[in-house]
Design an enzyme around this catalytic site. Sequence first.
Site, PDB file in Angstrom:
ATOM      1  N   LEU A 118       0.816  -1.227   0.000  1.00 22.16           N
ATOM      2  CA  LEU A 118       0.000   0.000   0.000  1.00 22.16           C
ATOM      3  C   LEU A 118       0.847   1.273   0.000  1.00 22.16           C
ATOM      4  CD1 LEU A 118      -2.915  -1.089   2.393  1.00 22.16           C
ATOM      5  CD2 LEU A 118      -2.841  -1.198  -0.105  1.00 22.16           C
TER       6      LEU A 118
ATOM      7  N   PHE B 170       3.114  -6.894 -10.640  1.00 19.38           N
ATOM      8  CA  PHE B 170       3.039  -5.471 -10.982  1.00 19.38           C
ATOM      9  C   PHE B 170       3.843  -4.591 -10.025  1.00 19.38           C
ATOM     10  CE2 PHE B 170      -1.093  -7.106 -12.494  1.00 19.38           C
ATOM     11  CZ  PHE B 170      -1.139  -6.582 -13.764  1.00 19.38           C
TER      12      PHE B 170
ATOM     13  N   TYR C  26      14.629   4.063 -13.842  1.00 15.46           N
ATOM     14  CA  TYR C  26      13.400   3.244 -13.810  1.00 15.46           C
ATOM     15  C   TYR C  26      13.475   2.154 -14.883  1.00 15.46           C
ATOM     16  CZ  TYR C  26       8.655   1.933 -15.191  1.00 15.46           C
ATOM     17  OH  TYR C  26       7.540   1.222 -15.562  1.00 15.46           O
TER      18      TYR C  26
ATOM     19  N   GLY D 169      15.348  13.052 -22.459  1.00 13.05           N
ATOM     20  CA  GLY D 169      15.050  11.626 -22.565  1.00 13.05           C
ATOM     21  C   GLY D 169      13.640  11.312 -23.028  1.00 13.05           C
TER      22      GLY D 169
HETATM   23  N1  LIG Z   1       1.330   2.985 -15.773  1.00 13.33           N
HETATM   24  C1  LIG Z   1       1.969   2.787 -16.928  1.00 13.33           C
HETATM   25  O1  LIG Z   1       1.717   3.488 -17.942  1.00 13.33           O
HETATM   26  C2  LIG Z   1       2.996   1.695 -17.034  1.00 13.33           C
HETATM   27  C3  LIG Z   1       3.691   1.537 -18.251  1.00 13.33           C
HETATM   28  C4  LIG Z   1       4.621   0.514 -18.356  1.00 13.33           C
HETATM   29  C5  LIG Z   1       4.849  -0.341 -17.305  1.00 13.33           C
HETATM   30  N2  LIG Z   1       4.181  -0.175 -16.133  1.00 13.33           N
HETATM   31  C6  LIG Z   1       4.441  -1.113 -15.032  1.00 13.33           C
HETATM   32  O2  LIG Z   1       3.207  -1.590 -14.547  1.00 13.33           O
HETATM   33  C7  LIG Z   1       3.279  -1.856 -13.153  1.00 13.33           C
HETATM   34  C8  LIG Z   1       2.103  -1.219 -12.446  1.00 13.33           C
HETATM   35  O3  LIG Z   1       2.034   0.170 -12.742  1.00 13.33           O
HETATM   36  P1  LIG Z   1       0.872   1.074 -12.126  1.00 13.33           P
HETATM   37  O4  LIG Z   1       0.719   2.254 -13.007  1.00 13.33           O
HETATM   38  O5  LIG Z   1      -0.294   0.225 -11.823  1.00 13.33           O
HETATM   39  O6  LIG Z   1       1.581   1.524 -10.756  1.00 13.33           O
HETATM   40  P2  LIG Z   1       0.940   1.845  -9.312  1.00 13.33           P
HETATM   41  O7  LIG Z   1       1.921   2.696  -8.595  1.00 13.33           O
HETATM   42  O8  LIG Z   1      -0.458   2.328  -9.470  1.00 13.33           O
HETATM   43  O9  LIG Z   1       0.869   0.399  -8.635  1.00 13.33           O
HETATM   44  C9  LIG Z   1       2.008  -0.230  -8.079  1.00 13.33           C
HETATM   45  C10 LIG Z   1       1.576  -0.965  -6.825  1.00 13.33           C
HETATM   46  O10 LIG Z   1       2.699  -1.673  -6.302  1.00 13.33           O
HETATM   47  C11 LIG Z   1       2.711  -1.508  -4.881  1.00 13.33           C
HETATM   48  N3  LIG Z   1       4.105  -1.683  -4.440  1.00 13.33           N
HETATM   49  C12 LIG Z   1       5.188  -0.928  -4.813  1.00 13.33           C
HETATM   50  N4  LIG Z   1       6.292  -1.412  -4.205  1.00 13.33           N
HETATM   51  C13 LIG Z   1       5.907  -2.462  -3.436  1.00 13.33           C
HETATM   52  C14 LIG Z   1       6.588  -3.361  -2.571  1.00 13.33           C
HETATM   53  N5  LIG Z   1       7.908  -3.273  -2.342  1.00 13.33           N
HETATM   54  N6  LIG Z   1       5.864  -4.342  -1.958  1.00 13.33           N
HETATM   55  C15 LIG Z   1       4.537  -4.458  -2.169  1.00 13.33           C
HETATM   56  N7  LIG Z   1       3.839  -3.626  -2.962  1.00 13.33           N
HETATM   57  C16 LIG Z   1       4.513  -2.640  -3.591  1.00 13.33           C
HETATM   58  C17 LIG Z   1       2.165  -0.096  -4.631  1.00 13.33           C
HETATM   59  O11 LIG Z   1       1.642   0.062  -3.328  1.00 13.33           O
HETATM   60  C18 LIG Z   1       1.066  -0.023  -5.718  1.00 13.33           C
HETATM   61  O12 LIG Z   1      -0.185  -0.492  -5.237  1.00 13.33           O
HETATM   62  C19 LIG Z   1       4.640  -1.348 -12.689  1.00 13.33           C
HETATM   63  O13 LIG Z   1       5.486  -2.464 -12.535  1.00 13.33           O
HETATM   64  C20 LIG Z   1       5.110  -0.470 -13.831  1.00 13.33           C
HETATM   65  O14 LIG Z   1       6.508  -0.498 -13.941  1.00 13.33           O
HETATM   66  C21 LIG Z   1       3.259   0.829 -15.974  1.00 13.33           C
END
Ligand SMILES: NC(=O)c1ccc[n+]([C@@H]2O[C@H](COP(=O)([O-])OP(=O)(O)OC[C@H]3O[C@@H](n4cnc5c(N)ncnc54)[C@H](O)[C@@H]3O)[C@@H](O)[C@H]2O)c1
Length: 324
Positions: free
Chosen positions: A34, A73, A141, A283
């Site tokens: 969270l 994720f 990242y 970038g």
């Molecule tokens: N949003 C985008 O456009 C996008 C694009 C490419 C890749 N991604 C990848 O998709 C994934 C999800 O992205 P999102 O936009 O839903 O992000 P988000 O920040 O909404 O969700 C990430 C979740 O991971 C949880 N979290 C983070 N570190 C943690 C840990 N150490 N232990 C437990 N929980 C943890 C956070 O509390 C959060 O609920 C990520 O891995 C991101 O790299 C997202």
Amino acid sequence: MAKILVTGGAGYIGSHTVYFLRKSGHSVIVADNLSRGDRANVPEGILRVVDLRDTAKLASILREEQCEAVIHFAAYIAVGESTKAPELYFANNVGGSTSLFEAMQQAGVNKLVFSSTAAAYGNPQRVPITEDQPIAPINPYGDSKVMVERMIELLDQYRGFHSIRLRYFNACGAEPEAGLGERHDPETHLIPLVLRAVLTGKPVTVFGEDYDTPDGTCVRDYIHVSDLAQAHINAVEHLLNGGAGGAFNVGTGVGHSVREVLSAVEKVTGRKAPYISGPRREGDPPRLVADSQKLQNTLGWKPVRADLERIVADAWEFAQRHGA
Ligand SMILES: NC(=O)c1ccc[n+]([C@@H]2O[C@H](COP(=O)([O-])OP(=O)(O)OC[C@H]3O[C@@H](n4cnc5c(N)ncnc54)[C@H](O)[C@@H]3O)[C@@H](O)[C@H]2O)c1
């Protein structure tokens, strides 16, 4: 139907995937600390508040819940933050993933779908981008994601993992009927920022209007979060049915410029989208568009919500309900 552990399921893309996994009949357990997600995004009873780096707790959740696969994720996702504190990104994204993979081995779970990113390609040599283009991230990242991808390839090779790495382009949109949508803190993504500008009257910044693109602004491939969620379901079912793993792009194959997004927002909301012009950001490649034929041919996936106005309309409905 399978039992699946979803890490980061309280976040934006994870919560949508949990919603559609359950709709398709799968059982889900969410592991999230969270730190950047919201408890309210997770249905009653399936959230386990745990940090990825707590290997023992993750292993016992996987064992007790008899999970058959993991969709991973959980990560930090802000490019700007990663340039200010790279160590945070390696500790959380790489360290967290290492711990999760150790827990999976302890619990005897070897099927994995991983959230990777178009940031793996950095400034691509050719657009649309195919999976065989050079991996050359240009920020911490992206590096953290590429390191995890490499670790997964080696676990597939030496540890009997079966994994799919999904490289997403720009996730966007919402599933308002499920009460789900995009709310990052801080928000760095274009569509919610433009909608916020509409709601508050405070202008959004357009970074660079002199790129070599038709209208001078950056072009991106906007993939509806629900289509993205479906890609994960296809991927995990493919692995559970004994299918081979690999890396797959997830995008629509169509690019939209920042100006086109502003116009779509004005059309959908019927209001002016206030913006100011800013300098280029370091970038930011001019054009990032996915070739996702490999995903479509191998996993039978197709984007069905690719229309930009549809994407903006879903995001707008969510933004109106939840405020700026
Ligand atoms: N949003 C985008 O456009 C996008 C694009 C490419 C890749 N991604 C990848 O998709 C994934 C999800 O992205 P999102 O936009 O839903 O992000 P988000 O920040 O909404 O969700 C990430 C979740 O991971 C949880 N979290 C983070 N570190 C943690 C840990 N150490 N232990 C437990 N929980 C943890 C956070 O509390 C959060 O609920 C990520 O891995 C991101 O790299 C997202």
